[in-house]
Design a protein around this motif. Structure first.
Motif, mmCIF file in Angstrom:
data_model
loop_
_atom_site.group_PDB
_atom_site.id
_atom_site.type_symbol
_atom_site.label_atom_id
_atom_site.label_comp_id
_atom_site.label_asym_id
_atom_site.label_seq_id
_atom_site.Cartn_x
_atom_site.Cartn_y
_atom_site.Cartn_z
ATOM 1 N N LYS A 47 92.655 -6.359 10.443
ATOM 2 C CA LYS A 47 93.846 -6.336 11.904
ATOM 3 C C LYS A 47 92.659 -6.868 12.524
ATOM 4 N N GLN A 48 93.120 -8.189 13.437
ATOM 5 C CA GLN A 48 92.346 -9.095 14.404
ATOM 6 C C GLN A 48 91.601 -8.312 15.361
ATOM 7 N N ASN A 49 90.605 -7.985 15.659
ATOM 8 C CA ASN A 49 89.751 -6.840 17.387
ATOM 9 C C ASN A 49 88.968 -8.388 17.864
ATOM 10 N N VAL A 50 89.187 -9.120 17.739
ATOM 11 C CA VAL A 50 88.304 -10.356 18.839
ATOM 12 C C VAL A 50 89.059 -11.481 19.045
ATOM 13 N N GLY A 51 89.047 -11.387 20.242
ATOM 14 C CA GLY A 51 89.665 -11.538 21.339
ATOM 15 C C GLY A 51 89.884 -13.640 21.219
ATOM 16 N N ILE A 52 90.373 -14.469 21.557
ATOM 17 C CA ILE A 52 90.052 -16.618 21.864
ATOM 18 C C ILE A 52 88.719 -16.653 22.271
ATOM 19 N N VAL A 53 88.621 -16.089 23.445
ATOM 20 C CA VAL A 53 87.844 -16.295 24.088
ATOM 21 C C VAL A 53 85.549 -15.662 23.363
ATOM 22 N N ASP A 54 86.163 -14.754 23.272
ATOM 23 C CA ASP A 54 84.999 -14.032 22.002
ATOM 24 C C ASP A 54 84.691 -14.460 20.778
ATOM 25 N N PHE A 60 87.283 -10.967 13.453
ATOM 26 C CA PHE A 60 87.546 -9.779 12.915
ATOM 27 C C PHE A 60 85.661 -9.303 12.859
ATOM 28 N N CYS A 61 85.773 -8.651 13.700
ATOM 29 C CA CYS A 61 83.789 -8.297 13.886
ATOM 30 C C CYS A 61 83.884 -6.802 12.606
ATOM 31 N N PRO A 62 83.676 -6.478 12.603
ATOM 32 C CA PRO A 62 83.168 -5.368 11.286
ATOM 33 C C PRO A 62 82.219 -4.383 12.103
ATOM 34 N N ILE A 63 81.430 -4.762 12.799
ATOM 35 C CA ILE A 63 80.738 -3.858 14.102
ATOM 36 C C ILE A 63 81.686 -2.812 14.850
ATOM 37 N N ILE A 64 82.793 -4.225 15.129
ATOM 38 C CA ILE A 64 83.313 -3.273 16.684
ATOM 39 C C ILE A 64 84.897 -2.471 15.880
ATOM 40 N N TYR A 65 84.457 -2.577 14.261
ATOM 41 C CA TYR A 65 86.320 -2.014 13.425
ATOM 42 C C TYR A 65 85.479 -0.638 13.498
ATOM 43 N N ALA A 122 75.816 -17.836 9.535
ATOM 44 C CA ALA A 122 76.907 -18.563 9.784
ATOM 45 C C ALA A 122 78.039 -16.798 9.664
ATOM 46 N N MET A 123 77.676 -15.690 9.756
ATOM 47 C CA MET A 123 78.099 -14.538 9.813
ATOM 48 C C MET A 123 79.181 -14.453 10.977
ATOM 49 N N LYS A 124 78.132 -14.207 12.032
ATOM 50 C CA LYS A 124 78.755 -15.146 13.110
ATOM 51 C C LYS A 124 80.030 -15.838 13.298
ATOM 52 N N VAL A 125 79.656 -17.207 12.585
ATOM 53 C CA VAL A 125 80.865 -18.390 12.550
ATOM 54 C C VAL A 125 82.439 -17.405 12.001
ATOM 55 N N ALA A 126 81.698 -17.178 11.260
ATOM 56 C CA ALA A 126 82.962 -15.860 10.269
ATOM 57 C C ALA A 126 83.857 -15.310 10.906
ATOM 58 N N GLU A 127 82.591 -14.329 11.752
ATOM 59 C CA GLU A 127 83.668 -13.913 12.460
ATOM 60 C C GLU A 127 84.328 -14.230 13.321
#
Length: 80
Positions: free
Chosen positions: A2-9, A55-60, A45-50
């Motif tokens: 499930k997406q947990n990051v907004g468009i601007v973020d 989806f951010c695993p830390i926020i999840y 690369a992880m930030k680009v993929a997020e």
């Protein structure tokens, strides 16, 4: 997932990730580079993929932990 990051973020994550990735590749091309450019390129690369997947695993993990704390606020085991 499930997406947990907004468009601007997501756009900010993609931009910062590409900046970090570009910097680490430019530093990695020199003769005297050590392991730091490799680590920073993985982080970039992880930030680009997020940003792409939104989806951010830390926020999840933080949201999941917070929801479990709401169920049992004293963190005590209740077998009933």
């Amino acid at each position: 997932m499930k997406q947990n990051v907004g468009i601007v973020d997501a756009l900010i994550r993609i931009t910062i990730g590409l900046v970090i990735l570009t910097w680490s590749v430019s530093k990695g091309c020199s003769k005297h580079s050590k392991g730091f450019p490799l680590l920073s390129s993985l982080i970039g690369a992880m930030k680009v993929a997020e940003g792409i997947t939104k989806f951010c695993p830390i926020i999840y993990i933080a949201e999941k932990r917070n929801s479990q704390a709401d169920i049992n606020p004293n963190n005590e085991f209740n077998p009933s």
